[in-house]
Design an enzyme around this catalytic site. Structure first.
Site, PDB file in Angstrom:
ATOM      1  N   SER A 205      -1.403  -8.346  -2.302  1.00 13.94           N
ATOM      2  CA  SER A 205      -0.653  -7.168  -2.731  1.00 13.94           C
ATOM      3  C   SER A 205      -0.912  -6.878  -4.210  1.00 13.94           C
ATOM      4  CB  SER A 205       0.831  -7.379  -2.406  1.00 13.94           C
ATOM      5  OG  SER A 205       1.551  -6.175  -2.491  1.00 13.94           O
ATOM      6  N   ASP A 413      -1.795  -0.962   6.818  1.00  9.66           N
ATOM      7  CA  ASP A 413      -0.925  -1.654   5.871  1.00  9.66           C
ATOM      8  C   ASP A 413      -0.019  -0.620   5.211  1.00  9.66           C
ATOM      9  OD1 ASP A 413       0.151  -2.833   3.490  1.00  9.66           O
ATOM     10  OD2 ASP A 413      -1.467  -4.299   3.485  1.00  9.66           O
ATOM     11  N   HIS A 442       1.556  -6.030   6.267  1.00  8.91           N
ATOM     12  CA  HIS A 442       1.159  -6.278   4.882  1.00  8.91           C
ATOM     13  C   HIS A 442       0.831  -7.756   4.740  1.00  8.91           C
ATOM     14  CE1 HIS A 442       0.876  -5.335   0.668  1.00  8.91           C
ATOM     15  NE2 HIS A 442       1.831  -6.188   0.329  1.00  8.91           N
TER      16      HIS A 442
END
Length: 478
Positions: A205, A413, A442
């Site tokens: 991320s 995502d 994710h």
């Protein structure tokens, strides 16, 4: 890994010029027990490293960075160290090596590396920052939904107060230096303190942007870099925030299909009916909230629920709200620090637009373009009123450096959509290869079930071998 919000940029020094870490003498690290955390840590060791608050003045004020180590137990196979970051910004990383072990980081990787975690500057067990955010401010959530221009004006007052509180807090003087570039410099100090000439890296991320910045600033000290669930080359800027709207549009059909296949939740028997239920329930909660669950909170709850590969909890939360009851949600520990550190990084990395009218236009556009949540992700936030411009230019991600980056990305995502990952891939050029998995959620490596993608990442970490070209991993039935 939660997400959040938003200056004229007057740059002072380039990222490459202000880096004394290469010649800085390594700190002697003394390892000991770790503070109590979210996961059992029998093998995890912790220490604290002193680093400059402002790298332009390396002999000035120092702050703490808390570092953890999960040592390799196989000296004959040990290659070096694997720095890790779970995302954020504002997220704690001290426990992350242990979490990776719990989610079955392969033994071959655990043998090859000492797995290193750290709380980034400003976060948790490192010297923390605060914005003195109130429970009411935090309850508004990361993504306040704007029904029209008046809601943007209303949110602007909240954002203005948050920015003022951040600047006026006891840690306000630290805020200009809680940036991605400085965290990358801290990573290089960690490398030096560990006595390593290079580091490998696994970041997810926001951690993909942190890793991209590190390997752009220190290409010669970068070994094998894995970036999982990728932001674009600009990091968490306004394009990334508005990209949440695109990400939810990509991911939501998976949930609609799941809920339709499970009529016991009462959310509809076709994906179209589930989508209609989303809009109906959001509108109902806009009119009549269930405790703290407004329509805005419901939209944000749904967005965050789509991060997981397990969609059952989200369906259960919808069902509970549809029945007029409030679902029980855990209150994350350290939420005030998480949001405060996030503001510091987002606002310190990037000069955000300051025009309220500009955000009103963005909201109007994205309400149509991304009807599920676009009117929230385009809304105004604290960075629009940040009192100081970024102290240095943003680090530019380019193809200069060794061909040692492997990106891994889910096709659907919600938080870091594929469209922005492709922009980072283009910026890296031949430095990178990208593995794209036909799955949603994710987090691809370990947190996603696609074995083609997982095998590619493990193979790179343990052998250095990347696919000859970008790889697409087809959906796998479970």
């Amino acid at each position: 890994m939660r997400k959040t919000m938003l200056a004229a940029a007057v740059a002072v020094l380039s990222a490459a010029v202000v880096v004394p870490s290469a010649s800085a003498a390594p700190n002697a690290l003394t390892w000991g027990p770790c503070p109590a955390g979210a996961f059992p840590t029998p093998d995890l060791q912790c220490t604290t490293l002193k680093v400059p608050l402002d790298y332009r003045h390396p002999d000035g004020r120092k702050i703490d960075v808390a570092v953890s180590r999960l040592p390799s137990k196989n000296p004959e196979k040990r290659r070096g160290v694997l720095l890790t970051n779970p995302g954020g910004p504002g997220g704690e990383g001290l426990d992350y090596p242990q979490l990776l072990k719990l989610v079955k980081l392969p033994q071959s990787v655990l043998d090859e590396y000492d797995v290193i975690g750290f709380d980034p500057r400003g976060v948790a067990h490192s010297t923390p920052v605060t914005c003195d955010l109130t429970p009411a401010q935090m309850a508004i959530g990361n993504l306040p939904y704007a029904h029209g221009p008046a809601d943007v004006v209303k949110q602007a007052e909240v954002a203005k107060a948050e920015a003022r509180q951040c600047a006026g807090s006891a840690t306000g003087s630290m805020l200009p230096y809680i940036t991605t570039a400085n965290t990358a410099r801290d990573m290089d100090r960690i490398r030096a303190a560990l006595g390593e000439s290079t580091v490998s890296y696994l970041g997810a991320s926001y951690g993909t942007y942190l890793g991209a910045v590190y390997t752009a600033m220190f290409p010669e000290r970068s070994d094998r870099f894995v970036l999982d669930s990728n932001l674009g080359p600009g990091g968490y800027d306004i394009d990334a925030m508005r990209g949440f709207g695109r990400g939810m549009e990509d991911r939501f059909p998976d949930f609609a299909k799941f809920a339709a296949a499970h009529p016991e939740y009462g959310l509809g028997t076709t994906p179209a009916q589930v989508t209609a239920k989303y809009h109906e329930l959001a509108a109902r909660l806009d009119r009549t909230p269930v405790e703290e669950f407004t329509g805005s909170v419901f939209r944000g709850l749904t967005f965050e629920g789509l991060y997981s590969t397990n969609l059952k909890p989200l369906a259960e939360q919808w069902q509970t709200l549809d029945q007029g009851r409030a679902p029980e949600l855990p209150v994350p520990a350290g939420a005030e620090n998480l949001l405060s550190a996030r503001f510091a990084v987002l606002c310190g990395d990037t000069a955000w637009p300051r025009s309220v009218a500009g955000y009103q236009l963005d909201v109007a556009v994205d309400r149509i373009r991304y009807p599920l949540i676009g009117a929230a992700t385009a809304n105004i936030a604290a960075c629009a009123f940040w009192p100081a411009a970024p102290v240095e230019p943003k680090v530019r991600i380019t193809g200069r450096g060794p061909a040692n980056v492997l990106m891994v990305q889910n096709e659907r995502d919600p938080g870091t959509p594929l469209v922005n990952a492709r922009k980072l891939r283009a910026a890296f050029g031949d430095r990178a290869r990208m593995v794209t998995a036909d799955q949603g959620g994710h987090g691809a490596y370990l947190f996603g079930p696609n074995q083609c993608a997982n095998t590619a990442v493990t193979g790179f970490l343990t052998t250095g071998s990347r696919p000859a070209q970008d790889l697409f991993c087809a959906a796998e039935t479970r």
